[in-house]
Scaffold this active site. Structure first.
Site, PDB file in Angstrom:
ATOM      1  N   ASP A 188       1.979  14.622   1.356  1.00 32.61           N
ATOM      2  CA  ASP A 188       0.730  15.428   1.677  1.00 32.61           C
ATOM      3  C   ASP A 188       0.116  14.947   3.096  1.00 32.61           C
ATOM      4  O   ASP A 188      -0.658  15.814   3.745  1.00 32.61           O
ATOM      5  CB  ASP A 188      -0.123  15.589   0.555  1.00 32.61           C
ATOM      6  CG  ASP A 188      -0.657  14.424   0.071  1.00 32.61           C
ATOM      7  OD1 ASP A 188       0.124  13.567  -0.173  1.00 32.61           O
ATOM      8  OD2 ASP A 188      -1.765  14.275  -0.022  1.00 32.61           O
ATOM      9  N   GLY A 221      -4.491  -4.459  -4.232  1.00 33.18           N
ATOM     10  CA  GLY A 221      -5.327  -3.702  -4.427  1.00 33.18           C
ATOM     11  C   GLY A 221      -4.748  -2.223  -4.777  1.00 33.18           C
ATOM     12  O   GLY A 221      -4.096  -1.392  -4.024  1.00 33.18           O
ATOM     13  N   HIS A 222      -4.632  -2.106  -5.947  1.00 33.48           N
ATOM     14  CA  HIS A 222      -3.889  -0.800  -6.572  1.00 33.48           C
ATOM     15  C   HIS A 222      -4.962   0.472  -7.184  1.00 33.48           C
ATOM     16  O   HIS A 222      -5.788  -0.003  -7.913  1.00 33.48           O
ATOM     17  CB  HIS A 222      -2.952  -1.138  -7.671  1.00 33.48           C
ATOM     18  CG  HIS A 222      -1.952  -2.093  -7.531  1.00 33.48           C
ATOM     19  ND1 HIS A 222      -1.213  -2.745  -8.169  1.00 33.48           N
ATOM     20  CD2 HIS A 222      -0.966  -2.014  -6.350  1.00 33.48           C
ATOM     21  CE1 HIS A 222      -0.126  -3.327  -7.723  1.00 33.48           C
ATOM     22  NE2 HIS A 222      -0.303  -3.178  -6.530  1.00 33.48           N
ATOM     23  N   ASP A 266       0.939  -1.345  -0.065  1.00 33.79           N
ATOM     24  CA  ASP A 266      -0.052  -0.013  -0.066  1.00 33.79           C
ATOM     25  C   ASP A 266       0.947   1.234   0.007  1.00 33.79           C
ATOM     26  O   ASP A 266       0.445   2.221   0.691  1.00 33.79           O
ATOM     27  CB  ASP A 266      -0.866  -0.051   1.233  1.00 33.79           C
ATOM     28  CG  ASP A 266      -1.711  -1.150   1.301  1.00 33.79           C
ATOM     29  OD1 ASP A 266      -2.280  -1.772   0.165  1.00 33.79           O
ATOM     30  OD2 ASP A 266      -2.096  -1.578   2.388  1.00 33.79           O
ATOM     31  N   LYS A 304       2.316   2.070  -5.071  1.00 34.85           N
ATOM     32  CA  LYS A 304       3.018   1.696  -6.273  1.00 34.85           C
ATOM     33  C   LYS A 304       2.153   1.957  -7.424  1.00 34.85           C
ATOM     34  O   LYS A 304       2.487   2.059  -8.344  1.00 34.85           O
ATOM     35  CB  LYS A 304       3.338   0.101  -6.080  1.00 34.85           C
ATOM     36  CG  LYS A 304       4.324  -0.053  -5.007  1.00 34.85           C
ATOM     37  CD  LYS A 304       4.570  -1.779  -4.785  1.00 34.85           C
ATOM     38  CE  LYS A 304       3.321  -2.312  -4.472  1.00 34.85           C
ATOM     39  NZ  LYS A 304       2.860  -2.076  -3.149  1.00 34.85           N
ATOM     40  N   GLN A 349       2.029  -6.081  -3.209  1.00 34.79           N
ATOM     41  CA  GLN A 349       2.534  -5.989  -1.414  1.00 34.79           C
ATOM     42  C   GLN A 349       3.854  -5.468  -1.499  1.00 34.79           C
ATOM     43  O   GLN A 349       4.006  -4.476  -2.180  1.00 34.79           O
ATOM     44  CB  GLN A 349       2.683  -7.404  -1.104  1.00 34.79           C
ATOM     45  CG  GLN A 349       1.223  -7.923  -0.941  1.00 34.79           C
ATOM     46  CD  GLN A 349       0.779  -8.776  -2.420  1.00 34.79           C
ATOM     47  OE1 GLN A 349       1.504  -9.419  -3.025  1.00 34.79           O
ATOM     48  NE2 GLN A 349      -0.537  -8.568  -2.684  1.00 34.79           N
TER      49      GLN A 349
END
Ligand code: IMP
Length: 425
Positions: free
Chosen positions: A332, A40-41, A13, A16, A224
């Protein structure tokens, strides 16, 4: 562009997908080489949000080719759902822009059932898996009893193989609360899936070799992160594949000689989902992130655990992956924090250590040694158009992380959009 591997330097997470999307413009082919739909991208492309699990994010670019390599484990039903969702969002998926390895192993519904069953048996020692059947699929692969894409397409002995696997799964589940698995249901479901997937399945290793000879460039999209690697991660709280740079080669059949560059991606702080050690975890920091609507998992929607940047982890990850550069995302997320902490080493049994320990017992005894830097409170980094206009204190933070990780930071993320990805000299 040179052939590049993108890896996560933390627990996944790291953003990437966004970095891959940013670099895809200059590449020809995007390759996935390990993991499955546990990944999950999230990618924001042309103001639209896409969540990808198995399909490389290059699919969002009309001219690019995507490869799902032999090291990936594929749930055919979930892959087809992803096809349908993307197609509803206007993305065309054809054998012209996506090819799938005939050697990739299949995740079927009994793997998911076994995944939950194993987790429920672990009580307080749960791994906190995504429940997608990833571990049981890789168990079958290592046990040499798995079912591969080639079997799905051939169909010759497919039913026989499924019946035998389901019988075995049912005998494991016997006496538990889990439902008995029906092999006929699986066979019917996946025969239909096979018809749709057939045109996409090929010998992707040869395909990639031919593309390299033709001068095309490859981008390997890691799934991952380094500390979920089955060998180098925080074992046993890891996933079941090699998430580090070497996994890109074994999982695609592309030789290490063909790799020119490795970019490690890290967040400007640290997150992890699931159980396991996390030295810099901080509840106040986690609450702040969740309060901002950040750090909810793309696959399971779970709240991610959050904490300060851990330079022990990222420095070691850069060495382990041979990272040429770092991409630092989510800078940010630190906007407006007064004092920012960076973990530079750990204390373990009275000694200062600079690399991660091997045992979970030792992990439990480690405490972080921090240094502090002034945060940027008067000016935000979110939406900054370039590095020069970022607050001086944010620039100092980047310099310090680069120094501590012994790796130059070349890419900086200051927001979810591709435009909010800045290049640093
Ligand atoms: P599995 O891969 O579902 O077996 O889960 C093993 C561990 O890896 C759990 O802690 C998961 O939360 C974690 N994990 C798996 N995939 C991802 C990912 O894409 N991002 C972050 N964590 C992941």
């Amino acid at each position: 562009m040179p052939n590049t591997i993108i890896v996560g330097a933390q627990w996944g997470d790291e953003g990437k997908g966004k970095i891959v999307d940013f670099l895809t413009e200059d590449t020809d082919i995007v390759v996935r080489a390990q993991g499955g739909n546990n990944a999950g991208h999230t990618v924001i492309h042309d103001n639209k949000k896409y969540v990808l699990h198995l399909i490389p994010s290059g699919i969002l670019w009309p001219e690019k080719k995507c490869v799902i390599g032999n090291g990936v484990v594929i749930d055919p039903i979930s892959l087809l759902e992803e096809f349908d969702n993307l197609q509803q969002q206007g993305i065309e998926i054809t054998p012209e822009n996506l090819v799938i390895s005939n050697r990739a192993h299949l995740t079927l519904s009994y793997h998911r059932v076994l995944d939950s069953y194993r987790e429920s048996g672990l009580g307080g020692k749960k791994i906190g898996t995504t429940g997608r059947g990833i571990g049981p699929t890789y168990i079958d692969k290592a046990e040499r009893s798995g079912i591969r894409m080639a079997d799905l397409i051939d169909q010759g002995k497919l039913s026989e193989k499924i019946i035998s696997k389901v019988d075995k799964a049912n005998s494991v589940l016997q006496g538990s609360e889990a439902e008995t698995i029906d092999s006929n249901e699986i066979i019917d479901q996946i025969k239909t899936a096979a018809e749709r997937l057939k045109p996409f399945v090929t010998e992707t290793t040869t395909y990639l070799h031919e593309q390299i000879i033709a001068g095309k460039s490859l981008l390997f999209e890691g799934a991952q992160g380094t500390y979920l690697d089955i060998d180098h991660g925080t074992y046993p709280f890891v996933t079941s594949s090699n998430t580090t740079a070497g996994g890109a080669c074994t999982g695609s059949g592309v030789s290490p000689r063909s790799i020119d560059n490795v970019t490690a991606v890290a967040k400007a702080y640290t997150t992890r989902v699931g159980s396991g050690p996390f030295i810099t975890e901080n509840q106040e920091f986690s609450d702040r992130m969740h309060g901002m609507g950040r750090e909810f998992g793309a696959t399971t929607g779970r709240k991610r655990r959050c904490g300060w940047f851990d330079a022990v982890l990222v420095r070691h990850a850069c060495r382990l992956n041979g990272a040429d550069h770092l991409a630092l995302t989510n800078v940010d997320g630190l906007d407006g924090i007064d004092t920012i902490k960076i973990c530079t080493s750990y204390e373990l049994k009275g000694e200062t250590i600079h690399t991660p320990p091997a045992n979970s017992e030792d992990w439990d005894l480690c405490t972080p040694i921090y240094e502090e830097m002034a945060g940027w409170v008067d000016q935000i980094t979110a939406g900054a158009p370039d590095i020069a206009t970022m607050p001086e204190k944010a620039k100092a933070y980047l310099d310090r992380l680069s120094e501590l990780c012994e790796t130059p930071i070349r890419i900086v993320g200051v927001g979810p959009d591709r435009k909010e990805t800045l290049l640093r000299d």
